[in-house]
Design a protein around this motif. Structure first.
Motif, PDB file in Angstrom:
ATOM      1  N   UNK A  30      -6.236  -7.198 -11.392  1.00 49.14           N
ATOM      2  CA  UNK A  30      -7.132  -8.274 -11.267  1.00 49.14           C
ATOM      3  C   UNK A  30      -6.688  -9.680 -11.237  1.00 49.14           C
ATOM      4  N   UNK A  31      -7.154 -10.698 -10.257  1.00 49.68           N
ATOM      5  CA  UNK A  31      -7.063 -12.001  -9.907  1.00 49.68           C
ATOM      6  C   UNK A  31      -7.055 -12.580 -11.614  1.00 49.68           C
ATOM      7  N   UNK A  32      -7.962 -12.618 -11.852  1.00 49.18           N
ATOM      8  CA  UNK A  32      -8.938 -13.389 -12.948  1.00 49.18           C
ATOM      9  C   UNK A  32      -8.388 -12.899 -14.757  1.00 49.18           C
ATOM     10  N   UNK A  33      -7.526 -12.043 -14.122  1.00 56.05           N
ATOM     11  CA  UNK A  33      -6.836 -11.498 -15.415  1.00 56.05           C
ATOM     12  C   UNK A  33      -5.641 -12.526 -15.916  1.00 56.05           C
ATOM     13  N   UNK A  49      -7.331  -8.652 -21.784  1.00 58.65           N
ATOM     14  CA  UNK A  49      -7.741  -7.776 -20.101  1.00 58.65           C
ATOM     15  C   UNK A  49      -6.688  -7.090 -19.624  1.00 58.65           C
ATOM     16  N   UNK A  50      -5.267  -6.794 -20.269  1.00 54.86           N
ATOM     17  CA  UNK A  50      -4.584  -5.845 -19.721  1.00 54.86           C
ATOM     18  C   UNK A  50      -4.858  -4.665 -20.987  1.00 54.86           C
ATOM     19  N   UNK A  51      -4.851  -5.402 -21.806  1.00 56.61           N
ATOM     20  CA  UNK A  51      -5.200  -3.763 -22.709  1.00 56.61           C
ATOM     21  C   UNK A  51      -6.239  -3.027 -22.492  1.00 56.61           C
ATOM     22  N   UNK A  52      -7.238  -3.473 -21.744  1.00 53.95           N
ATOM     23  CA  UNK A  52      -8.657  -2.353 -21.662  1.00 53.95           C
ATOM     24  C   UNK A  52      -7.941  -1.669 -20.776  1.00 53.95           C
ATOM     25  N   UNK A  53      -8.290  -2.388 -19.525  1.00 50.79           N
ATOM     26  CA  UNK A  53      -7.153  -1.781 -18.000  1.00 50.79           C
ATOM     27  C   UNK A  53      -5.815  -0.786 -18.189  1.00 50.79           C
ATOM     28  N   UNK A  54      -5.113  -0.625 -19.289  1.00 48.43           N
ATOM     29  CA  UNK A  54      -4.578   0.151 -19.712  1.00 48.43           C
ATOM     30  C   UNK A  54      -5.138   0.940 -20.529  1.00 48.43           C
ATOM     31  N   UNK A  89       3.395  -4.922  -5.558  1.00 48.76           N
ATOM     32  CA  UNK A  89       3.506  -5.998  -6.628  1.00 48.76           C
ATOM     33  C   UNK A  89       2.093  -5.875  -7.056  1.00 48.76           C
ATOM     34  N   UNK A  90       2.030  -6.150  -8.238  1.00 49.60           N
ATOM     35  CA  UNK A  90       0.911  -6.490  -9.141  1.00 49.60           C
ATOM     36  C   UNK A  90      -0.090  -4.758  -9.150  1.00 49.60           C
ATOM     37  N   UNK A  91       0.440  -3.632  -8.673  1.00 46.71           N
ATOM     38  CA  UNK A  91      -0.072  -2.584  -9.071  1.00 46.71           C
ATOM     39  C   UNK A  91       0.724  -1.173  -9.812  1.00 46.71           C
ATOM     40  N   UNK A  92       0.464  -1.037 -10.584  1.00 42.54           N
ATOM     41  CA  UNK A  92       1.603   0.323 -11.535  1.00 42.54           C
ATOM     42  C   UNK A  92       1.339   1.530 -11.466  1.00 42.54           C
ATOM     43  N   UNK A  93       1.370   2.677 -11.930  1.00 44.06           N
ATOM     44  CA  UNK A  93       0.953   4.000 -12.349  1.00 44.06           C
ATOM     45  C   UNK A  93       0.828   4.308 -13.510  1.00 44.06           C
ATOM     46  N   UNK A  94       0.223   5.541 -14.117  1.00 47.60           N
ATOM     47  CA  UNK A  94       0.058   5.807 -15.457  1.00 47.60           C
ATOM     48  C   UNK A  94      -0.339   7.290 -15.674  1.00 47.60           C
ATOM     49  N   UNK A  95       1.079   7.737 -15.785  1.00 44.90           N
ATOM     50  CA  UNK A  95       1.145   8.895 -15.368  1.00 44.90           C
ATOM     51  C   UNK A  95       1.565  10.061 -16.835  1.00 44.90           C
ATOM     52  N   UNK A  96       0.913  11.300 -17.137  1.00 46.39           N
ATOM     53  CA  UNK A  96       0.578  11.474 -18.473  1.00 46.39           C
ATOM     54  C   UNK A  96       0.965  13.758 -17.494  1.00 46.39           C
ATOM     55  N   UNK A  97       2.098  13.634 -18.460  1.00 41.20           N
ATOM     56  CA  UNK A  97       1.770  15.106 -18.391  1.00 41.20           C
ATOM     57  C   UNK A  97       2.431  15.597 -19.705  1.00 41.20           C
ATOM     58  N   UNK A  98       1.686  17.341 -19.245  1.00 40.86           N
ATOM     59  CA  UNK A  98       2.552  18.255 -20.856  1.00 40.86           C
ATOM     60  C   UNK A  98       2.243  19.603 -20.075  1.00 40.86           C
ATOM     61  N   UNK A  99       2.095  20.738 -21.283  1.00 40.81           N
ATOM     62  CA  UNK A  99       2.669  22.357 -21.646  1.00 40.81           C
ATOM     63  C   UNK A  99       1.105  22.622 -21.604  1.00 40.81           C
ATOM     64  N   UNK A 100       0.839  23.246 -20.652  1.00 41.88           N
ATOM     65  CA  UNK A 100      -0.684  24.175 -20.541  1.00 41.88           C
ATOM     66  C   UNK A 100      -0.631  25.021 -21.862  1.00 41.88           C
TER      67      UNK A 100
END
Length: 104
Positions: A30-33, A49-54, A89-100
């Motif tokens: 967010x620009x404000x963040x 702001x970044x802590x909440x985003x993550x 630019x300004x966007x990131x992916x958070x990826x999580x994976x595991x074994x079901x």
């Protein structure tokens, strides 16, 4: 649904391996963040702001992974790992994976 970052659960036995499950989310800053983060960089302190985003991103990615595991009949996800990457630019992916798996 049991979620764990270890490969085995002491006292429990894996009775069925269902394969890889995953969840991801892409979030933009967010620009404000960004403005507040720039100020914090001068004076120091937590970038809330970044802590909440993550935190929101992790929760959403885990929820998506858990839904995928439930859809294939798992009652646990083992060996969970997280990864992040910049996708624009300004966007990131958070990826999580595991074994079901199905634990007895």
């Amino acid at each position: 649904m049991l979620l764990s970052n270890i490969e085995i659960i002491p006292g429990r036995r894996v009775v069925k391996h269902l394969g890889l499950v995953q969840g991801s989310t892409v979030r933009a800053k967010h620009v404000g963040r960004d403005l507040m983060a720039s100020i914090k960089n001068v004076f120091g302190g937590e970038l809330k702001g970044y802590t909440e985003l993550l935190e929101d991103s992790r929760s959403e990615a885990i929820e998506r992974m858990t839904q995928q595991a439930q859809a294939i009949g798992a009652n646990a996800i083992l060996n969970i790992r997280f990864s992040t990457s910049s996708v624009a630019q300004g966007a990131a992916e958070l990826f999580v994976y595991g074994t079901a798996v199905v634990l007895e």
